[in-house]
Design a protein around this motif. Structure first.
Motif, PDB file in Angstrom:
ATOM      1  N   GLY A  57       2.550   3.592  -5.028  1.00 36.41           N
ATOM      2  CA  GLY A  57       2.330   4.273  -6.157  1.00 36.41           C
ATOM      3  C   GLY A  57       1.413   3.636  -7.371  1.00 36.41           C
ATOM      4  N   LYS A  58       1.020   2.572  -7.135  1.00 40.90           N
ATOM      5  CA  LYS A  58       0.418   1.590  -8.245  1.00 40.90           C
ATOM      6  C   LYS A  58      -0.863   2.618  -8.668  1.00 40.90           C
ATOM      7  N   SER A  59      -1.900   2.788  -7.947  1.00 40.93           N
ATOM      8  CA  SER A  59      -2.987   3.488  -8.358  1.00 40.93           C
ATOM      9  C   SER A  59      -2.714   4.954  -8.973  1.00 40.93           C
ATOM     10  N   THR A  60      -1.589   5.686  -8.448  1.00 43.03           N
ATOM     11  CA  THR A  60      -1.589   6.961  -8.922  1.00 43.03           C
ATOM     12  C   THR A  60      -0.871   6.602 -10.404  1.00 43.03           C
TER      13      THR A  60
ATOM     14  N   ARG B 127      -2.319  -5.431  -4.342  1.00 45.73           N
ATOM     15  CA  ARG B 127      -1.237  -5.731  -3.085  1.00 45.73           C
ATOM     16  C   ARG B 127      -1.386  -7.144  -2.889  1.00 45.73           C
TER      17      ARG B 127
ATOM     18  N   SER C 142       0.862  -1.242   0.122  1.00 48.84           N
ATOM     19  CA  SER C 142       0.063  -0.061  -0.104  1.00 48.84           C
ATOM     20  C   SER C 142       0.903   1.244   0.033  1.00 48.84           C
ATOM     21  N   GLY C 143       0.459   2.203  -0.861  1.00 51.15           N
ATOM     22  CA  GLY C 143       1.320   3.483  -0.910  1.00 51.15           C
ATOM     23  C   GLY C 143       2.458   3.419  -1.779  1.00 51.15           C
TER      24      GLY C 143
HETATM   25  N1  ATP Z   1      -4.816  12.540  -3.671  1.00 55.80           N
HETATM   26  C1  ATP Z   1      -3.826  12.395  -3.157  1.00 55.80           C
HETATM   27  N2  ATP Z   1      -3.580  13.434  -2.181  1.00 55.80           N
HETATM   28  C2  ATP Z   1      -2.559  13.161  -1.328  1.00 55.80           C
HETATM   29  N3  ATP Z   1      -1.620  12.087  -1.339  1.00 55.80           N
HETATM   30  C3  ATP Z   1      -2.073  11.032  -2.265  1.00 55.80           C
HETATM   31  C4  ATP Z   1      -3.069  11.250  -3.032  1.00 55.80           C
HETATM   32  N4  ATP Z   1      -2.978  10.012  -3.637  1.00 55.80           N
HETATM   33  C5  ATP Z   1      -1.961   9.350  -3.382  1.00 55.80           C
HETATM   34  N5  ATP Z   1      -1.550   9.788  -2.574  1.00 55.80           N
HETATM   35  C6  ATP Z   1      -0.295   9.449  -1.635  1.00 55.80           C
HETATM   36  O1  ATP Z   1       0.663   8.924  -2.594  1.00 55.80           O
HETATM   37  C7  ATP Z   1       1.126   7.682  -2.385  1.00 55.80           C
HETATM   38  C8  ATP Z   1       0.901   6.536  -3.351  1.00 55.80           C
HETATM   39  O2  ATP Z   1      -0.572   6.303  -3.037  1.00 55.80           O
HETATM   40  P1  ATP Z   1      -1.248   5.194  -4.302  1.00 55.80           P
HETATM   41  O3  ATP Z   1      -2.528   5.136  -3.985  1.00 55.80           O
HETATM   42  O4  ATP Z   1      -0.804   5.603  -5.789  1.00 55.80           O
HETATM   43  O5  ATP Z   1      -0.459   3.924  -3.798  1.00 55.80           O
HETATM   44  P2  ATP Z   1      -0.791   2.238  -4.004  1.00 55.80           P
HETATM   45  O6  ATP Z   1       0.461   1.643  -4.344  1.00 55.80           O
HETATM   46  O7  ATP Z   1      -1.909   2.375  -5.085  1.00 55.80           O
HETATM   47  O8  ATP Z   1      -1.447   1.951  -2.709  1.00 55.80           O
HETATM   48  P3  ATP Z   1      -2.824   1.163  -2.328  1.00 55.80           P
HETATM   49  O9  ATP Z   1      -2.577  -0.409  -2.832  1.00 55.80           O
HETATM   50  O10 ATP Z   1      -3.074   1.329  -1.111  1.00 55.80           O
HETATM   51  O11 ATP Z   1      -4.099   1.596  -3.264  1.00 55.80           O
HETATM   52  C9  ATP Z   1       0.789   7.485  -0.861  1.00 55.80           C
HETATM   53  O12 ATP Z   1       1.629   7.701   0.166  1.00 55.80           O
HETATM   54  C10 ATP Z   1      -0.783   8.003  -1.043  1.00 55.80           C
HETATM   55  O13 ATP Z   1      -1.038   8.502   0.401  1.00 55.80           O
END
Ligand code: ATP
Length: 296
Positions: free
Chosen positions: A42-45, A188, A39-40
């Motif tokens: 950066g996958k979703s971003t 994840r 988690s975190g």
């Molecule tokens: N809109 C936003 N505003 C502030 N921080 C954000 C935002 N979107 C993502 N983040 C931060 O950017 C980082 C990457 O987030 P992201 O959701 O891309 O990770 P992830 O790998 O998809 O995690 P997960 O498996 O929990 O979805 C995290 O620290 C998250 O808190």
């Protein structure tokens, strides 16, 4: 193989948080690529940037060689399942698909085709708000397939599915890849992805920490690791650690050892200190172990 998705040097900050810190990888057609990481990571971003829903401060993301936002009819190039819960609860599943199809210039026949493909069954006539989680995932996948796109991007598609549904979805995704599509699955949960994806992009802290085949990852994590069976566990742990090995107890009479140059060296250390043992064998890591090691 021509890359279907190219992510190159993406950087994105949210205030003090570097969500993406040089994320780079490519997704090839004809296989399921698992995009895994804690988690975190950066996958979703990354997926949001690939799909033009968010903008990176640096780097570029291309879909079929072009930025998403420059695609004329995006649904014919890429289908996405990001949030299967994003539905109007009062609308039936079929009307939801018809509405999306209409916006894409597709007709009722395509709706019935994709509903059949994802096995929506009688759920197609139910209101979206009353669908089970599994049916919602099927509906989301049907929507992603409406434009018959060569590229599919799915974020956590296994969440909330029971083991039978997850196995079914894995089979559908492998089938779609088998037709030559590029399928990118972010999750994840390595346990779900490992049965579906042949290739893995492992993310950690906004960048790629490994980009390799599932078999390669297991082989890498197994290399140089041995399992030692001994009735003198504490003594064996002490001498092996003293010789520079990393040692972990995994049972009353079983140790795993890494960091020594081969099986002979493990033998030599134990023999040198007259510590008895009954077996020293190469350790085969599980995919989960390999993943934990990479992302810890
Ligand atoms: N809109 C936003 N505003 C502030 N921080 C954000 C935002 N979107 C993502 N983040 C931060 O950017 C980082 C990457 O987030 P992201 O959701 O891309 O990770 P992830 O790998 O998809 O995690 P997960 O498996 O929990 O979805 C995290 O620290 C998250 O808190």
């Amino acid at each position: 193989m021509e890359a279907s998705i190219e992510v190159d040097g993406l950087r994105k900050r949210f205030g003090a948080v570097a969500a993406l810190d040089g994320m780079s990888f490519t997704v090839a057609p004809g296989r399921v690529t698992g995009f895994v990481g804690p988690s975190g990571a950066g996958k979703s971003t990354t997926l949001r940037v690939v799909l033009g829903l968010d903008v990176a401060q640096e780097g570029r993301a291309l879909v079929g060689g072009r930025p998403y936002r420059s695609l004329g009819e995006p649904s014919r190039h890429v289908g996405a399942l990001l949030d299967a819960g994003a539905l109007q609860p009062g609308r039936t599943a079929r009307n939801h698909l018809l509405w999306l199809a209409h916006a894409q210039g597709a007709g009722a026949r395509r709706v019935d085709e994709v509903a059949e493909l994802v096995g929506l069954g009688a759920a197609i006539r139910r209101r979206a708000g009353s669908l089970s989680h599994g049916s919602r995932q099927r509906l989301g996948l049907a929507a992603a397939l409406l434009g018959d796109p060569p590229i599919l991007v799915l974020d956590e598609p296994f969440t909330g599915l029971d083991p039978q549904e997850a196995a079914w979805l894995g089979g559908v995704l492998r089938g779609l890849a088998g037709e030559g599509r590029a399928v990118l699955v972010a999750s994840r949960l390595m346990s779900r992805v490992q049965d579906t994806a042949g290739h893995l992009v492992v993310a950690g802290r906004g960048r790629v920490v490994a980009d390799l085949g599932v078999d390669e990852l297991v082989a890498d994590a197994s290399r140089g690791r041995f399992t030692v069976r001994t009735g003198a566990r504490e003594a064996a742990m002490a001498v092996l650690a003293g010789a520079g090995a990393t040692v972990a107890a995994c049972g009353p009479e079983v140790l795993t050892v890494s960091g020594l140059a081969g099986r002979e060296r493990v033998e030599q250390v134990l023999n040198g200190a007259a510590v008895p043992y009954t077996e020293i064998v190469a350790h085969r890591a599980t995919l989960e172990e390999a993943y934990m090691e990479l992302t810890r």
